[in-house]
Design a protein around this motif. Structure first.
Motif, short mmCIF file in Angstrom:
data_model
loop_
_atom_site.label_atom_id
_atom_site.label_comp_id
_atom_site.label_asym_id
_atom_site.label_seq_id
_atom_site.Cartn_x
_atom_site.Cartn_y
_atom_site.Cartn_z
N SER A 160 0.82 -1.22 0.00
CA SER A 160 0.00 0.00 0.00
C SER A 160 0.85 1.26 0.00
N PHE A 161 2.05 1.21 0.58
CA PHE A 161 2.94 2.39 0.56
C PHE A 161 3.35 2.71 -0.87
N ARG A 162 3.76 1.69 -1.60
CA ARG A 162 4.16 1.87 -3.00
C ARG A 162 3.01 2.50 -3.80
N GLU A 163 1.79 1.98 -3.58
CA GLU A 163 0.64 2.49 -4.32
C GLU A 163 0.30 3.93 -3.92
N GLN A 164 0.24 4.19 -2.61
CA GLN A 164 -0.15 5.52 -2.15
C GLN A 164 0.86 6.58 -2.58
N LEU A 165 2.14 6.21 -2.51
CA LEU A 165 3.21 7.16 -2.83
C LEU A 165 3.50 7.18 -4.33
N ASP A 166 2.94 6.21 -5.03
CA ASP A 166 3.18 6.06 -6.46
C ASP A 166 4.69 6.01 -6.75
N THR A 167 5.40 5.36 -5.85
CA THR A 167 6.86 5.27 -5.97
C THR A 167 7.33 3.89 -5.53
N GLU A 168 8.14 3.26 -6.36
CA GLU A 168 8.65 1.94 -6.02
C GLU A 168 10.01 2.07 -5.34
N SER A 169 10.82 2.97 -5.86
CA SER A 169 12.15 3.15 -5.27
C SER A 169 12.71 4.50 -5.65
N GLU A 170 13.63 4.95 -4.83
CA GLU A 170 14.37 6.15 -5.21
C GLU A 170 15.76 6.09 -4.60
N GLN A 171 16.67 6.86 -5.19
CA GLN A 171 18.03 6.90 -4.67
C GLN A 171 18.33 8.32 -4.27
#
Lengths: 150, 83, 150, 83
Positions: free
Chosen positions: B9-20
């Motif tokens: 749900s974090f990935r979906e809500q933030l619309d972000t899978e990863s960042e550096q």
């Protein structure tokens, strides 16, 4: 001897039990847990389940849990296989099977592994019901189940 | 550089899978959470005080107080629901 | 829904699990115990095992045990199948499988049934070893296992 | 008439699978055991005081004090070892 596997393909519990059994004629008992997708959860009719996981960490978490089970109990072999991706009601989600010379240890180790898997291995379920799609909430009963091994 | 991952749900809500990002000023998991919360909006809500946020550093479950170092992989996710 | 069977034919645990699973899409978990013939017991190499039982009483004893398990826990189905006659190492002696909506109850009920079967169902094992044929002695650990359910 | 059955090592040692007899004087399981013990020889040894003898009346496990009646099936056997 301790197989850990994550797979997107359908999971056949019989194959896992056969492989564990074939391992060793000293095995006196095998206790297994087969987790199945139910068609109803919290009164909602579920049509599809999507299982997400954290590749890499999942395997490490399961290895640690199985290693701890091996420290606590005399185990002759185990298999922990978890499915990911999309599945349908009655599909097998997870198989935990533990072999030992005497049954008491296999019961304890098998329940320990599934209890810890439920609270410590990074998997997340999303259900599709007629009402929509939503992430499954963690159960308090799973937290309690983990506590009994402390 | 650290790598930050988000699941479920974090990935979906933030619309972000990863960042550096660069380490600059980040010392422990708590400082990463504060930085993310400070972005406001949906980030503020996901990482709000009192929300249950699980964290793993280099694929080991850990706590907010855990130190981080350059090259670490830090993952945030809701309570797990497998099995 | 609660199958109890004694048979002289080889016992296929996979078939029992499949039948239990096919029963009901409300099943969330199945816990099973598979008891296998070991090739070594008390340091003797066993070549053949003969299992005698008391026909009629055996079924009644198992029915009573399964009924008690159903009273104590929320169970969606169970299968208890025990083999009799002659068998060889790695053969399946017994399968106890319990289905429930939630895993904790299936673990408890399955272990309860096998613990009680071990002390209350009229079966007797005779082993053939190079040293001769002899009746297996009852284990004190099985008496202890029964006590924990009191 | 009552029917008496013997299983496993008892059946082998006594070389008897079953027998039928009149009730005459038999009132409970204990009286049947005393009668069998009184036969002496291997019977005396199998049913000796202090030996573990399990008993079922009409296919229900019971105790020495259990009453018996005409038509009953009484089975004697050593501790069970199935599973």
């Amino acid at each position: 001897m301790n197989e850990i596997r994550i797979q997107a393909e359908p999971l056949d519990p019989n194959r896992e039990l056969d492989l564990l059994r074939a391992d060793n004629p000293a095995i006196g008992g095998i206790v297994s847990f087969i987790g199945l997708m139910r068609d109803i959860n919290d009164d909602k009719r579920i049509t599809t389940l999507s299982l997400e996981h954290y590749p890499g960490m999942t395997e490490k978490a399961l290895e640690r849990i199985v290693a701890e089970a091996n420290q606590r109990w005399e185990i002759l072999g185990s298999r922990v296989v978890h499915r990911v991706g999309e599945m349908k009601p009655t599909d097998v989600i997870v198989v935990v099977a533990v072999a030992s010379a005497h049954r008491g240890e296999a019961f304890q180790a098998c329940e320990f592994i599934i209890d810890y898997l439920k609270t410590r291995a990074p998997f997340w379920k999303k259900e599709q019901a007629p009402e929509g799609r939503y992430w499954v909430e963690a159960r308090f009963s799973d937290q309690e189940a983990e506590q009994k091994w402390k | 550089m650290i790598t930050i991952l988000f699941f479920a749900s974090f990935r979906e809500q933030l619309d972000t899978e990863s960042e550096q990002m660069e380490m600059q000023g980040l010392t422990d998991v708590g400082s990463v959470i504060s930085m993310l919360r400070g972005r406001g909006d949906v980030w503020g809500r996901v990482f709000a005080e009192g929300q249950t946020v699980m964290v793993a550093v280099n694929q080991e479950m850990t706590e907010e107080s855990a130190a981080i170092k350059d090259g670490d992989e830090i993952a945030f996710f809701p309570p797990v629901t497998g099995g």
